[in-house]
Enzyme design. Structure first.
Site, PDB file in Angstrom:
ATOM      1  N   LEU A  86       0.844  -1.195   0.000  1.00 21.34           N
ATOM      2  CA  LEU A  86       0.000   0.000   0.000  1.00 21.34           C
ATOM      3  C   LEU A  86       0.885   1.254   0.000  1.00 21.34           C
ATOM      4  O   LEU A  86       0.764   2.113  -0.861  1.00 21.34           O
ATOM      5  CB  LEU A  86      -0.934   0.012   1.218  1.00 21.34           C
ATOM      6  CG  LEU A  86      -1.803   1.267   1.364  1.00 21.34           C
ATOM      7  CD1 LEU A  86      -2.802   1.362   0.217  1.00 21.34           C
ATOM      8  CD2 LEU A  86      -2.546   1.260   2.714  1.00 21.34           C
ATOM      9  N   GLU A 107       3.793   3.944  -0.416  1.00 25.13           N
ATOM     10  CA  GLU A 107       4.663   4.277  -1.548  1.00 25.13           C
ATOM     11  C   GLU A 107       5.709   5.283  -1.084  1.00 25.13           C
ATOM     12  O   GLU A 107       5.582   5.861   0.002  1.00 25.13           O
ATOM     13  CB  GLU A 107       3.818   4.875  -2.679  1.00 25.13           C
ATOM     14  CG  GLU A 107       2.767   3.886  -3.179  1.00 25.13           C
ATOM     15  CD  GLU A 107       1.967   4.422  -4.357  1.00 25.13           C
ATOM     16  OE1 GLU A 107       2.195   5.587  -4.752  1.00 25.13           O
ATOM     17  OE2 GLU A 107       1.139   3.658  -4.870  1.00 25.13           O
ATOM     18  N   TRP A 126       8.691   0.121   1.743  1.00 25.36           N
ATOM     19  CA  TRP A 126       8.597  -0.301   3.150  1.00 25.36           C
ATOM     20  C   TRP A 126       7.649  -1.479   3.307  1.00 25.36           C
ATOM     21  O   TRP A 126       6.815  -1.496   4.198  1.00 25.36           O
ATOM     22  CB  TRP A 126       8.144   0.860   4.064  1.00 25.36           C
ATOM     23  CG  TRP A 126       8.967   2.087   3.918  1.00 25.36           C
ATOM     24  CD1 TRP A 126       8.547   3.297   3.469  1.00 25.36           C
ATOM     25  CD2 TRP A 126      10.365   2.219   4.212  1.00 25.36           C
ATOM     26  NE1 TRP A 126       9.592   4.178   3.462  1.00 25.36           N
ATOM     27  CE2 TRP A 126      10.727   3.537   3.911  1.00 25.36           C
ATOM     28  CE3 TRP A 126      11.361   1.332   4.679  1.00 25.36           C
ATOM     29  CZ2 TRP A 126      12.028   4.025   4.061  1.00 25.36           C
ATOM     30  CZ3 TRP A 126      12.650   1.805   4.832  1.00 25.36           C
ATOM     31  CH2 TRP A 126      12.974   3.136   4.528  1.00 25.36           C
ATOM     32  N   GLU A 143       1.816   1.141  10.160  1.00 28.31           N
ATOM     33  CA  GLU A 143       0.391   0.848  10.345  1.00 28.31           C
ATOM     34  C   GLU A 143      -0.323   2.012  11.022  1.00 28.31           C
ATOM     35  O   GLU A 143      -1.113   1.834  11.945  1.00 28.31           O
ATOM     36  CB  GLU A 143       0.218  -0.433  11.161  1.00 28.31           C
ATOM     37  CG  GLU A 143       1.081  -1.546  10.610  1.00 28.31           C
ATOM     38  CD  GLU A 143       0.306  -2.786  10.268  1.00 28.31           C
ATOM     39  OE1 GLU A 143      -0.919  -2.780  10.399  1.00 28.31           O
ATOM     40  OE2 GLU A 143       0.940  -3.759   9.847  1.00 28.31           O
TER      41      GLU A 143
END
Lengths: 403, 261
Positions: A150, A152, A181, A382
């Site tokens: 997800l 970038e 990552w 997260e």
């Protein structure tokens, strides 16, 4: 072999001694099944991880192909999902497993979070029957490793700004972009890649080896060193329509996965904290200065009181949120609060623990500096602490401060 | 093959144990209780044999209500069924009484093999396997570091661990085999095993159910009794050996005096 069965009852249970590692006896809040799952993971980590992970961290490696099948055999991979070879446990068990894994290393827990909550969960929740049948059983055994793309290079907290795009070409899709990552990124057999399309954000299952799909390891990390972090490069990657997850459109897809994974983190971080506190405690009992153990000094004891207090509160919060999840009452805002609060708590505990060990506190001979630097990643991945604070702020004021 | 494993719930191996001054028995309420470690090896071996021979594993224990936890753990490891011999009148049974009770329970059941750990970490007498075999009139094969079964010839062959090495002992089935920790590495209960255990049968039987004579079990009928006990004296000051060239001799003398050499 005398079998002396004392009949308990009449005099009532004896007053139990305080367990320094579980001061308020949170174990009593677990069901028998949840305890058994906790114990299995703790034993696995003690037997197979603790003695080796310092070396992995130092060398910047995680032997995923060796460890993943062992995790699979226990049932850790996709443990909270139903069917397709997954164990189907409740949410509290999943949280407890994350806690015990992270008492080993945040990298180990990250591996399991990514495999189960970020790669397997979207396939289970939004995938077709064929996608579930193809991918989930081997991912549950650990023979197939997944990752989640997800973030970038220029899109972190604001995933809506992603530049990765998928466009239709006949019945196929063509993907272009970069993902950064990505835990398990360089080793994954399949990547769940989120890309902007004309119909909103969609999820794609990109198998390793697809022409135009590059997976590269990111080096020079000072945190999560016993964990693979990669970069995914998508250069005109052609995928059949069967590769798109049919069940979800829009950012809700990836964000729902992150809510699952964050739920594990709000338990997991406390494992790193408990392990650091335990190491500091045993060190302080042994370490003699001024002719007595440093555990006997008031400042050290104040640190322990602070750590135990924070750890107890964090654990109670985690278990409460776990029960809410199992009751279907847990909102993403709750998870934001838990992740923000417990990761901060854990980091503070690790830093206090590190001071107790003096110079040894920075050595990989002890787990403390490893947990402490790992948590620097956990603090921002997260969802950063700041973004979670804004989510909580919005929930209590009704005012959106960042969108 | 039908295998029965006898297990015992014991106080946490690493916890400090306490005797209840009123009964001279172990205070079981004062700490965590766990499945006796060597019994875990016996369960593991039984599961392996059962897996290789399409057999079944039933686990039996005698103990207070809480001992059901130990049975549940064996079901989580993969055992098929469990039997809990539970009766207040069993409290305080010695090895003679325990072996009588278990032998009576087992005699009414069908099995090819009985497996046990070679000792419990609380009593540490290693008497039960031998007594049980004797009472059942079956070959007694104790301290096994390796077990091979031949279901066709109906024989068991074990490596019986000795101080010098091992003896190879062979017997006919059914047989009673006790195992030592060298035999295997017990599995972790998998999550699926843990979840499946809930649905497995755990039968509770009383003395009457099992046809056990209450006059032969329990503390009042035990052949042995604890007459007295004392707390282990606190550790005294040790001897500090400083190396003036003679330290090795002093150490060797010490070890010899303690019969460790």
């Amino acid at each position: 072999m005398s079998s002396d069965q004392s009949s308990a009852g009449a005099k009532g249970p004896a007053k139990a001694a305080i367990d320094p590692l579980d001061f308020v006896d949170t174990r009593a809040l677990l069901s028998g099944e949840e305890r058994a799952i906790t114990d299995t993971v703790r034993r696995f980590v003690d037997d197979k991880i603790v003695n080796r992970v310092g070396g992995w961290f130092e060398n910047g490696e995680f032997p995923a192909r060796e460890i993943a099948p062992q995790l699979g055999e226990i049932g850790l991979l996709g443990m909270h999902l139903d069917g397709f070879g997954c164990a189907g446990t409740n949410a509290v068990s999943y949280g407890q497993a994350c806690l015990e894994l992270e008492a080993g290393d945040s990298g180990l827990r990250s591996f399991v979070s990514v495999q189960g909550s970020l790669a397997m969960f979207p396939i289970r929740a939004y995938g077709s029957q064929e996608q579930c049948e193809q991918w989930l059983p081997p991912m549950a055994t650990g023979s197939t490793i997944g990752c989640f793309g997800l973030t970038e290079p220029d899109s972190g907290s604001d995933p809506g700004s992603m530049r990765t795009r998928a466009r239709r070409d006949g019945s196929d899709w063509i993907l272009n972009g970069r993902k950064m990552w990505i835990t398990n990124g360089s080793i994954a057999d399949v990547a769940v890649v989120w890309a902007e399309t004309d119909e909103g954000v969609r999820g794609f299952l990109v198998p390793s080896g697809t022409p135009g799909f590059g997976q590269y390891q990111i080096h020079q990390k000072m945190s999560l060193r016993a964990s693979d972090t990669g970069e995914l490069v998508l250069d005109d990657v052609r995928l059949p329509d069967a590769a798109v997850l049919p069940g979800v459109h829009g950012l809700r897809g990836p964000l729902s996965c992150l809510t699952e994974a964050r739920f594990g983190i709000l338990f997991g971080a406390l494992g790193a904290a408990r392990a650091s506190y335990a190491a500091a405690r045993s060190y302080a009992m042994e370490r003699q200065q001024f002719g007595r153990p440093i555990a006997g000094f008031q400042l050290t004891q104040a640190k322990f009181a602070s750590m135990v207090s924070a750890l107890s509160q964090g654990t109670l919060l985690a278990l409460h949120l776990g029960r809410m999840k199992d009751d279907g009452r847990l909102a993403p805002d709750h998870v934001s609060l838990g992740k923000m609060s417990n990761v901060r708590t854990a980091l503070d505990i690790c830093r206090l623990a590190r001071t107790i060990l003096g110079a040894n506190g920075i050595s990989l001979e002890y787990p403390v500096i490893r947990h402490m630097t790992n948590l620097e990643s956990v603090l921002t991945y997260e969802g950063t602490e700041e973004v979670h604070a804004l989510v909580v702020g919005k929930a209590v004021t009704g005012l959106d401060a960042f969108r | 093959m039908k295998i029965i494993v006898c297990v015992k719930q014991v106080p946490d191996t690493w916890a400090e144990k306490r005797l209840d001054p009123a009964t001279s028995r172990l205070d079981r309420a004062s700490g965590d209780a766990v499945l006796n470690e060597l019994d875990e090896y016996a369960v593991e071996e039984a599961l392996r044999i059962a897996e290789a021979t399409a057999g079944s594993v039933t686990v039996v224990t005698m103990g207070p209500e809480r001992a059901a936890e130990a049975l549940r753990k064996t079901l989580q490891m993969g055992a098929d069924a469990a039997v809990h011999l539970l009766d207040e009148r069993l409290a305080g049974s010695d090895a003679v009484g325990t072996s009588y009770a278990l032998a009576t329970l087992l005699a009414a059941r069908e099995f090819d093999l009985v497996l046990l750990g070679s000792e419990s970490t609380d009593a540490r007498t290693s008497l039960l396997p031998a007594m049980l075999a004797e009472r059942l009139g079956l070959p007694q094969m104790t301290f096994a570091a390796q077990v091979e079964v031949d279901p066709v010839a109906r024989t068991v062959r074990i490596h019986r661990q000795t101080e010098a090495g091992y003896d190879v002992v062979e017997g006919s089935m059914p047989a009673v085999v006790s195992v030592v920790e060298k035999i295997n590495e017990p599995r972790y209960p998998s999550f699926k095993g843990i979840m499946a255990a809930k649905k497995k049968p755990l039968e509770t039987v009383s003395l009457a159910d099992a046809g056990i004579d209450p006059e032969q079990v329990g503390g009042d009928h035990a052949w042995s009794a604890v007459v007295d006990f004392a707390q282990r004296p606190p550790r005294g000051a040790g001897v500090v050996v400083s190396d003036d060239g003679q330290a090795a001799h002093q150490l060797a003398d010490f070890l010899a005096a303690e019969k460790l050499l």
